[in-house]
Design a protein around this motif. Structure first.
Motif, short mmCIF file in Angstrom:
data_model
loop_
_atom_site.label_atom_id
_atom_site.label_comp_id
_atom_site.label_asym_id
_atom_site.label_seq_id
_atom_site.Cartn_x
_atom_site.Cartn_y
_atom_site.Cartn_z
N LEU A 133 -77.52 -26.95 42.55
CA LEU A 133 -76.22 -27.47 41.93
C LEU A 133 -76.14 -26.70 40.45
CD1 LEU A 133 -76.87 -31.56 42.13
CD2 LEU A 133 -75.57 -29.77 43.63
N ASN A 134 -75.03 -26.40 39.87
CA ASN A 134 -74.98 -25.95 38.48
C ASN A 134 -74.72 -27.07 37.48
OD1 ASN A 134 -72.37 -27.10 38.44
ND2 ASN A 134 -71.12 -25.30 38.93
N GLY A 165 -68.04 -23.06 41.22
CA GLY A 165 -68.41 -24.58 41.45
C GLY A 165 -67.39 -24.98 42.65
N ARG A 170 -65.14 -19.27 47.13
CA ARG A 170 -66.13 -20.02 47.00
C ARG A 170 -67.17 -19.46 47.95
NH1 ARG A 170 -65.73 -26.69 48.01
NH2 ARG A 170 -67.14 -27.04 46.32
N ARG A 213 -72.88 -28.72 35.91
CA ARG A 213 -71.84 -29.66 35.92
C ARG A 213 -71.84 -30.56 37.10
NH1 ARG A 213 -69.10 -24.95 34.97
NH2 ARG A 213 -68.42 -24.64 37.10
N GLU A 217 -72.00 -29.31 40.28
CA GLU A 217 -71.22 -29.02 41.43
C GLU A 217 -72.29 -28.16 42.34
OE1 GLU A 217 -67.04 -28.25 39.26
OE2 GLU A 217 -68.70 -26.80 38.97
N ARG A 219 -68.36 -28.04 51.94
CA ARG A 219 -67.73 -29.24 51.87
C ARG A 219 -68.42 -30.49 52.44
NH1 ARG A 219 -65.22 -32.76 49.68
NH2 ARG A 219 -63.50 -33.79 50.67
N GLU A 255 -70.58 -31.93 49.96
CA GLU A 255 -69.83 -32.66 49.00
C GLU A 255 -69.56 -34.22 49.81
OE1 GLU A 255 -67.39 -29.23 46.58
OE2 GLU A 255 -66.45 -30.07 48.38
#
Length: 269
Positions: free
Chosen positions: A142-143, A269, A260, A145, A147, A97, A100
């Motif tokens: 990251l993947n 993700g 997660r 997408r 994420e 988090r 992000e």
């Protein structure tokens, strides 16, 4: 499910004997051996081989990031925390988090830390079992997408940067920016608590940053006993239990929350 979804769980009322931490871990999966053995004590020592075994503050970090596959769960059993001891509170922060939020507030710095590999290392030859371990990877993975599926942050165990000259200044600028960001974030979104004897704190080492405030013993003792569980072993047990005791549709059912675990699985993700 708390460990899979929230990344943290605390049990209380446990005995304060040494075998408790392994018994608790083995209810989940086998204990993971590491360079510190099957279990280890976090107690102040005049001959400390790790900063954790001092009374100094520990910055937010993850353990054993110089492993290709760092430990998944970390269990810490508080066997003693005398009233005379001041300080020593444990601090935790959700790294995913935080990353992000960082990507939203500082997108350029985030992209740098997701691209340039850091060096994580452990070099210690003056011990019974000498250690020389290094692993290079970016701080964020990251993947497809975009994420975040992996975070790696461990300032006490980072070595020299190996990167093209044009990446050096941007990397250290981004690194300092994220470090300050974490310091500001932990006061509002972190978790700080003085563990009590008989508590077993279990958290996802791949996702949850942990640290400790400095302490003064004043003749007292602060003693924790710890061990690790492999992330794949934990996820296996979680999935099996859901299929056995859930509705059999798999571990992603919204009723249990969305796991997660930040284990670099590109399906997450």
């Amino acid at each position: 499910s708390h460990l899979a979804v929230d990344g943290l769980c605390i049990l209380d009322g446990a005995p304060t004997t040494r075998e408790v931490v392994t018994r608790a871990a083995e209810r989940i999966a086998p204990v993971m051996p590491t360079i510190y053995g099957m279990t280890w004590d976090v107690v102040e020592s005049p001959t400390a081989i790790n900063v954790a075994y001092t009374s100094d503050a520990l910055p937010l970090h993850m353990d054993l990031v110089y492993y290709e596959s760092p430990p998944g769960l970390q269990l810490l059993h508080c066997s003693r925390f005398d009233e005379a001891v001041t300080g020593g509170e444990s601090t935790l922060l959700d790294a995913v988090r935080a990353a992000e939020r960082f990507s939203e507030a500082h997108p350029d710095e985030f992209r740098t830390l997701a691209r340039v590999p850091a060096t994580f290392m452990k070099e210690h030859h003056a011990r019974d079992r000498p250690v020389s371990m290094r692993y290079r990877r970016p701080h964020f993975e990251l993947n497809s997408r975009g994420e975040i599926i992996g975070c790696f942050w461990s300032p006490p165990f980072e070595g020299p940067l190996h990167a093209p000259m044009e990446d050096v200044e941007p990397y250290y600028k981004a690194y300092a920016c994220f470090e300050r960001f974490l310091e500001d974030l932990v006061s509002e979104h972190g978790w700080t608590q003085r563990l009590r004897p008989g508590e077993v704190m279990t958290f996802n080492n791949r996702r949850i940053l942990h640290g400790r405030r400095a302490f003064q013993a004043h003749g007292g003792t602060r003693a924790l006993h710890g061990c690790y569980v492999n992330i794949d072993e934990f996820l296996n047990q979680y999935n099996v239990l859901w299929h056995t005791h859930g509705n059999g549709s798999g571990a992603r059912n919204p009723a249990m929350g969305i796991p997660r675990v930040a284990n670099q699985d590109h399906s997450n993700g």
